[in-house]
Scaffold this motif. Structure first.
Motif, PDB file in Angstrom:
ATOM      1  N   GLN A  91     -14.075  -0.783   8.033  1.00  0.00           N
ATOM      2  CA  GLN A  91     -12.376  -1.308   8.378  1.00  0.00           C
ATOM      3  C   GLN A  91     -12.246   0.348   8.472  1.00  0.00           C
ATOM      4  O   GLN A  91     -10.866  -0.002   8.635  1.00  0.00           O
ATOM      5  CB  GLN A  91     -11.825  -1.944   7.664  1.00  0.00           C
ATOM      6  N   SER A  92     -12.433   0.873   7.917  1.00  0.00           N
ATOM      7  CA  SER A  92     -11.926   2.627   8.226  1.00  0.00           C
ATOM      8  C   SER A  92     -11.273   2.765   9.690  1.00  0.00           C
ATOM      9  O   SER A  92     -12.535   2.748  10.132  1.00  0.00           O
ATOM     10  CB  SER A  92     -12.190   3.417   6.956  1.00  0.00           C
ATOM     11  N   ASN A 149       5.754  -2.033   5.344  1.00  0.00           N
ATOM     12  CA  ASN A 149       4.467  -1.680   5.446  1.00  0.00           C
ATOM     13  C   ASN A 149       3.688  -1.244   4.081  1.00  0.00           C
ATOM     14  O   ASN A 149       3.059  -1.157   3.495  1.00  0.00           O
ATOM     15  CB  ASN A 149       3.477  -1.337   6.770  1.00  0.00           C
ATOM     16  N   ASN A 200     -17.092   2.029   4.188  1.00  0.00           N
ATOM     17  CA  ASN A 200     -15.422   0.857   5.020  1.00  0.00           C
ATOM     18  C   ASN A 200     -15.673   0.479   5.669  1.00  0.00           C
ATOM     19  O   ASN A 200     -15.014   1.885   6.832  1.00  0.00           O
ATOM     20  CB  ASN A 200     -14.413   1.240   4.276  1.00  0.00           C
ATOM     21  N   SER A 260      -3.212   3.893   1.543  1.00  0.00           N
ATOM     22  CA  SER A 260      -4.311   3.540   2.816  1.00  0.00           C
ATOM     23  C   SER A 260      -4.238   3.431   4.250  1.00  0.00           C
ATOM     24  O   SER A 260      -4.493   3.714   4.578  1.00  0.00           O
ATOM     25  CB  SER A 260      -3.100   1.727   3.227  1.00  0.00           C
ATOM     26  N   SER A 272       0.893  -1.561   0.284  1.00  0.00           N
ATOM     27  CA  SER A 272      -0.003  -0.390  -0.228  1.00  0.00           C
ATOM     28  C   SER A 272       1.033   1.193   0.105  1.00  0.00           C
ATOM     29  O   SER A 272       1.824   1.168   0.011  1.00  0.00           O
ATOM     30  CB  SER A 272      -0.952  -0.164   1.158  1.00  0.00           C
ATOM     31  N   ALA A 288      -9.300   2.359  -0.661  1.00  0.00           N
ATOM     32  CA  ALA A 288      -9.752   1.460  -0.995  1.00  0.00           C
ATOM     33  C   ALA A 288     -11.366   1.697  -0.382  1.00  0.00           C
ATOM     34  O   ALA A 288     -11.854   2.048   0.630  1.00  0.00           O
ATOM     35  CB  ALA A 288      -8.532   0.200  -0.281  1.00  0.00           C
ATOM     36  N   GLN A 302     -12.993  -1.113   0.244  1.00  0.00           N
ATOM     37  CA  GLN A 302     -12.738  -2.803   1.173  1.00  0.00           C
ATOM     38  C   GLN A 302     -11.354  -2.850   1.571  1.00  0.00           C
ATOM     39  O   GLN A 302      -9.802  -2.304   1.670  1.00  0.00           O
ATOM     40  CB  GLN A 302     -12.631  -4.281   0.443  1.00  0.00           C
ATOM     41  N   GLY A 303     -11.278  -3.156   3.136  1.00  0.00           N
ATOM     42  CA  GLY A 303     -10.175  -3.218   3.807  1.00  0.00           C
ATOM     43  C   GLY A 303      -9.893  -1.946   4.486  1.00  0.00           C
ATOM     44  O   GLY A 303      -9.905  -1.371   4.594  1.00  0.00           O
ATOM     45  N   PRO A 304      -8.663  -2.617   5.550  1.00  0.00           N
ATOM     46  CA  PRO A 304      -8.370  -1.378   6.707  1.00  0.00           C
ATOM     47  C   PRO A 304      -7.598  -0.352   5.612  1.00  0.00           C
ATOM     48  O   PRO A 304      -7.045  -0.284   5.383  1.00  0.00           O
ATOM     49  CB  PRO A 304      -7.434  -2.121   7.448  1.00  0.00           C
TER      50      PRO A 304
END
Length: 231
Positions: free
Chosen positions: A169-170, A28, A167, A66, A4, A117, A119-121
């Motif tokens: 997971q945000s 990361n 989202n 991200s 990311s 994104a 979806q996802g963190p």
């Protein structure tokens, strides 16, 4: 290497540059994008067109974004500083505080959250300040700065609620960096009441806090040591 990208708004300032430096060493993140008034593309919080254009230029960023961090803030200028009494209130200075400290980060969220994104963190964070806490205010003064940071905190809460519907997971939060050795705090070096941190120390502490947050903590304001800043 991570999968990311991270974006730092205000990456030319003391804290912003330190945040970018730390993130560039973080496995990361494959890419750290530094944006400021003189970057390419430039970002000026007083100019929504520049914010929108910068976000548009990153819609196809690979790896996907991200993390977006807004590391900007206004406490004083060559002509004005934080007010000590109502007698010093100036409407133009107050509006300038709100435009930089509250409106600007909100506009960054308006244009940058949609390119992150679905979806996802993901994480969107902006530098706030403990003096923006209403319940923690014991000293008064600093009217424009306090009020603009309180407004930012409310906007963070609103944005977090809206974005968790998009989202789940945000994470959208404010960060209190403490008193950091930067140009923003330079005029107040004589105040012994607060421990002072280097930008690198503050950046590392805040990123450690961010990386430990969960979606259920979205919408809150956290200090550099992980403690919750009261609303």
């Amino acid at each position: 290497m991570g999968e990311s990208s991270a974006v730092i708004i205000g990456a030319r300032g003391g804290i912003g540059a330190a945040l970018a430096d730390v993130l560039e060493k973080d496995p990361n993140y494959a890419q750290v994008i530094r944006l400021h008034r003189e970057s390419n593309p430039p970002v000026n919080l007083l100019d929504e067109t520049s914010i929108a254009a910068a976000a548009a230029s990153l819609t196809t960023a690979l790896p996907p974004i991200s993390l977006v961090l807004v590391a900007t803030g206004l406490l004083h200028s060559n002509q004005n500083g934080p007010e000590k009494s109502l007698r010093e209130l100036d409407p133009d200075w107050m509006i300038e505080n709100f435009r930089i400290n509250a409106v600007g980060p909100a506009l960054v969220a308006k244009h940058f959250l949609p390119i992150m994104a679905k979806q996802g963190p993901i994480c969107f964070a902006a530098l706030s300040a403990r003096v923006g806490s209403i319940s923690d205010n014991r000293l008064g003064g600093w009217h424009s700065y306090r009020a603009s940071k309180s407004a930012l905190n409310m906007l963070i809460r609103n944005i977090a609620i809206e974005w968790q519907r998009k989202n789940p997971q945000s994470v959208v939060v404010g960060l209190h960096p403490g008193t950091v050795e930067t140009a923003l705090s330079a005029p107040f070096k004589g105040n012994p009441a607060h421990e002072r941190f280097s930008p690198a120390r503050a950046a590392g502490d805040m990123l450690s806090v961010l990386h430990g947050l969960k979606p259920e903590q979205s919408g809150q304001i956290f200090a550099y040591d992980g403690s919750l800043v009261a609303p």
